[in-house]
Design a protein around this motif. Sequence first.
Motif, PDB file in Angstrom:
ATOM      1  N   ARG A 134      35.012 -24.313 -17.576  1.00 32.72           N
ATOM      2  CA  ARG A 134      35.371 -24.285 -16.159  1.00 32.72           C
ATOM      3  C   ARG A 134      34.979 -22.973 -15.482  1.00 32.72           C
ATOM      4  O   ARG A 134      34.635 -22.961 -14.294  1.00 32.72           O
ATOM      5  CB  ARG A 134      36.880 -24.471 -15.993  1.00 32.72           C
ATOM      6  CG  ARG A 134      37.396 -25.892 -16.146  1.00 32.72           C
ATOM      7  CD  ARG A 134      38.921 -25.885 -16.012  1.00 32.72           C
ATOM      8  NE  ARG A 134      39.503 -27.205 -16.125  1.00 32.72           N
ATOM      9  CZ  ARG A 134      39.769 -28.021 -15.119  1.00 32.72           C
ATOM     10  NH1 ARG A 134      39.471 -27.640 -13.893  1.00 32.72           N
ATOM     11  NH2 ARG A 134      40.322 -29.205 -15.319  1.00 32.72           N
ATOM     12  N   ILE A 135      35.078 -21.865 -16.205  1.00 33.21           N
ATOM     13  CA  ILE A 135      34.956 -20.553 -15.559  1.00 33.21           C
ATOM     14  C   ILE A 135      33.687 -19.788 -15.933  1.00 33.21           C
ATOM     15  O   ILE A 135      33.447 -18.713 -15.395  1.00 33.21           O
ATOM     16  CB  ILE A 135      36.177 -19.671 -15.892  1.00 33.21           C
ATOM     17  CG1 ILE A 135      36.253 -19.389 -17.394  1.00 33.21           C
ATOM     18  CG2 ILE A 135      37.457 -20.315 -15.398  1.00 33.21           C
ATOM     19  CD1 ILE A 135      37.412 -18.491 -17.797  1.00 33.21           C
ATOM     20  N   LYS A 136      32.883 -20.347 -16.823  1.00 35.35           N
ATOM     21  CA  LYS A 136      31.767 -19.554 -17.377  1.00 35.35           C
ATOM     22  C   LYS A 136      30.769 -19.092 -16.324  1.00 35.35           C
ATOM     23  O   LYS A 136      30.156 -18.026 -16.465  1.00 35.35           O
ATOM     24  CB  LYS A 136      31.054 -20.350 -18.466  1.00 35.35           C
ATOM     25  CG  LYS A 136      30.322 -21.586 -17.970  1.00 35.35           C
ATOM     26  CD  LYS A 136      29.616 -22.299 -19.108  1.00 35.35           C
ATOM     27  CE  LYS A 136      28.821 -23.488 -18.588  1.00 35.35           C
ATOM     28  NZ  LYS A 136      28.132 -24.190 -19.690  1.00 35.35           N
ATOM     29  N   ASP A 137      30.591 -19.857 -15.244  1.00 36.46           N
ATOM     30  CA  ASP A 137      29.612 -19.469 -14.232  1.00 36.46           C
ATOM     31  C   ASP A 137      30.120 -18.365 -13.308  1.00 36.46           C
ATOM     32  O   ASP A 137      29.356 -17.841 -12.496  1.00 36.46           O
ATOM     33  CB  ASP A 137      29.205 -20.687 -13.395  1.00 36.46           C
ATOM     34  CG  ASP A 137      28.436 -21.722 -14.216  1.00 36.46           C
ATOM     35  OD1 ASP A 137      27.804 -21.328 -15.216  1.00 36.46           O
ATOM     36  OD2 ASP A 137      28.476 -22.915 -13.865  1.00 36.46           O
ATOM     37  N   SER A 138      31.399 -18.008 -13.443  1.00 38.51           N
ATOM     38  CA  SER A 138      31.961 -16.959 -12.594  1.00 38.51           C
ATOM     39  C   SER A 138      31.763 -15.563 -13.162  1.00 38.51           C
ATOM     40  O   SER A 138      32.018 -14.570 -12.482  1.00 38.51           O
ATOM     41  CB  SER A 138      33.466 -17.200 -12.390  1.00 38.51           C
ATOM     42  OG  SER A 138      33.693 -18.433 -11.755  1.00 38.51           O
ATOM     43  N   PHE A 139      31.333 -15.481 -14.420  1.00 38.94           N
ATOM     44  CA  PHE A 139      31.188 -14.199 -15.110  1.00 38.94           C
ATOM     45  C   PHE A 139      29.826 -14.123 -15.796  1.00 38.94           C
ATOM     46  O   PHE A 139      29.197 -15.138 -16.065  1.00 38.94           O
ATOM     47  CB  PHE A 139      32.289 -14.046 -16.175  1.00 38.94           C
ATOM     48  CG  PHE A 139      33.680 -14.053 -15.620  1.00 38.94           C
ATOM     49  CD1 PHE A 139      34.269 -12.874 -15.180  1.00 38.94           C
ATOM     50  CD2 PHE A 139      34.409 -15.237 -15.528  1.00 38.94           C
ATOM     51  CE1 PHE A 139      35.559 -12.876 -14.672  1.00 38.94           C
ATOM     52  CE2 PHE A 139      35.693 -15.245 -15.017  1.00 38.94           C
ATOM     53  CZ  PHE A 139      36.271 -14.064 -14.585  1.00 38.94           C
ATOM     54  N   PHE A 140      29.412 -12.893 -16.104  1.00 39.55           N
ATOM     55  CA  PHE A 140      28.208 -12.733 -16.907  1.00 39.55           C
ATOM     56  C   PHE A 140      28.444 -13.286 -18.311  1.00 39.55           C
ATOM     57  O   PHE A 140      27.583 -13.926 -18.905  1.00 39.55           O
ATOM     58  CB  PHE A 140      27.810 -11.257 -16.986  1.00 39.55           C
ATOM     59  CG  PHE A 140      26.539 -11.025 -17.751  1.00 39.55           C
ATOM     60  CD1 PHE A 140      25.305 -11.231 -17.150  1.00 39.55           C
ATOM     61  CD2 PHE A 140      26.573 -10.607 -19.081  1.00 39.55           C
ATOM     62  CE1 PHE A 140      24.123 -11.036 -17.860  1.00 39.55           C
ATOM     63  CE2 PHE A 140      25.401 -10.414 -19.796  1.00 39.55           C
ATOM     64  CZ  PHE A 140      24.173 -10.625 -19.186  1.00 39.55           C
ATOM     65  N   TYR A 141      29.649 -13.030 -18.824  1.00 40.88           N
ATOM     66  CA  TYR A 141      30.068 -13.550 -20.128  1.00 40.88           C
ATOM     67  C   TYR A 141      31.581 -13.660 -20.095  1.00 40.88           C
ATOM     68  O   TYR A 141      32.262 -12.828 -19.506  1.00 40.88           O
ATOM     69  CB  TYR A 141      29.640 -12.598 -21.253  1.00 40.88           C
ATOM     70  CG  TYR A 141      30.252 -12.931 -22.602  1.00 40.88           C
ATOM     71  CD1 TYR A 141      29.692 -13.898 -23.417  1.00 40.88           C
ATOM     72  CD2 TYR A 141      31.411 -12.278 -23.039  1.00 40.88           C
ATOM     73  CE1 TYR A 141      30.258 -14.212 -24.656  1.00 40.88           C
ATOM     74  CE2 TYR A 141      31.982 -12.593 -24.260  1.00 40.88           C
ATOM     75  CZ  TYR A 141      31.399 -13.553 -25.064  1.00 40.88           C
ATOM     76  OH  TYR A 141      31.954 -13.876 -26.277  1.00 40.88           O
ATOM     77  N   VAL A 142      32.124 -14.698 -20.729  1.00 35.01           N
ATOM     78  CA  VAL A 142      33.574 -14.834 -20.777  1.00 35.01           C
ATOM     79  C   VAL A 142      33.981 -15.484 -22.094  1.00 35.01           C
ATOM     80  O   VAL A 142      33.284 -16.364 -22.607  1.00 35.01           O
ATOM     81  CB  VAL A 142      34.109 -15.660 -19.579  1.00 35.01           C
ATOM     82  CG1 VAL A 142      33.569 -17.082 -19.609  1.00 35.01           C
ATOM     83  CG2 VAL A 142      35.629 -15.646 -19.537  1.00 35.01           C
ATOM     84  N   GLU A 143      35.079 -14.991 -22.648  1.00 31.32           N
ATOM     85  CA  GLU A 143      35.696 -15.654 -23.793  1.00 31.32           C
ATOM     86  C   GLU A 143      37.199 -15.714 -23.555  1.00 31.32           C
ATOM     87  O   GLU A 143      37.790 -14.789 -23.006  1.00 31.32           O
ATOM     88  CB  GLU A 143      35.374 -14.969 -25.111  1.00 31.32           C
ATOM     89  CG  GLU A 143      35.857 -13.553 -25.268  1.00 31.32           C
ATOM     90  CD  GLU A 143      35.423 -12.936 -26.602  1.00 31.32           C
ATOM     91  OE1 GLU A 143      36.328 -12.518 -27.364  1.00 31.32           O
ATOM     92  OE2 GLU A 143      34.207 -12.849 -26.855  1.00 31.32           O
ATOM     93  N   VAL A 144      37.782 -16.841 -23.935  1.00 35.39           N
ATOM     94  CA  VAL A 144      39.217 -17.054 -23.785  1.00 35.39           C
ATOM     95  C   VAL A 144      39.830 -17.101 -25.173  1.00 35.39           C
ATOM     96  O   VAL A 144      39.398 -17.882 -26.026  1.00 35.39           O
ATOM     97  CB  VAL A 144      39.516 -18.360 -23.022  1.00 35.39           C
ATOM     98  CG1 VAL A 144      41.026 -18.565 -22.905  1.00 35.39           C
ATOM     99  CG2 VAL A 144      38.867 -18.332 -21.640  1.00 35.39           C
TER     100      VAL A 144
END
Length: 198
Positions: A134-144
Amino acid sequence: LSMRDADNPVTLAELQKTSLDYIAMGHYHNFRDYGVTRPVVVYPGTLEGRKFGENGERSLVTVEFDSGEAKVSRAASNRRSYEEREINLSNFPELDEEGLADQISENASSEILLRCTLTGGASFKIDTESLTERIKDSFFYVEVVDDTLRFTQEDIEAMGREPGVRGLFVRKMRERIDAVSEEDKKPLQLLITDVIMP
């Protein structure tokens, strides 16, 4: 600055006995100025963060010398920055997955590399893959990272209403949890999990 002894073979007191004006330290990648005037002792850090823990603004450190006095200045150098956030879901019982995705994405930027750790008790089943999608396109890289307790608030409330031993145990534990500091809550919450939901 936390260091292992093996990584810090000389002390600040030993450095201050030298006749040097400025000492640039290495190996640790975050900026630190020890605040001593002679010699000036500084960890310049790296121009860009290389991993989580090397978070936030990075800088180019320059040093000018005037009659042996070292003057240190910094200029922001990084384009992207690492950030680590924690969301305690016990504080947001109304959130569903969509709402949590919005919460994580607050202050989002395509120049941020984010690690978001979820803690506390969730009111729904956490699906880190779905959240990340859901959120990956909002950041350069993201991990939950899912570090939530293995039960929901609804589970605990329901068990606390039971008439038997389990209900009594949950009620007593919740009384103890309410009486301790935030730092001491999680071990007790985990104890409930271990006893009633192995």
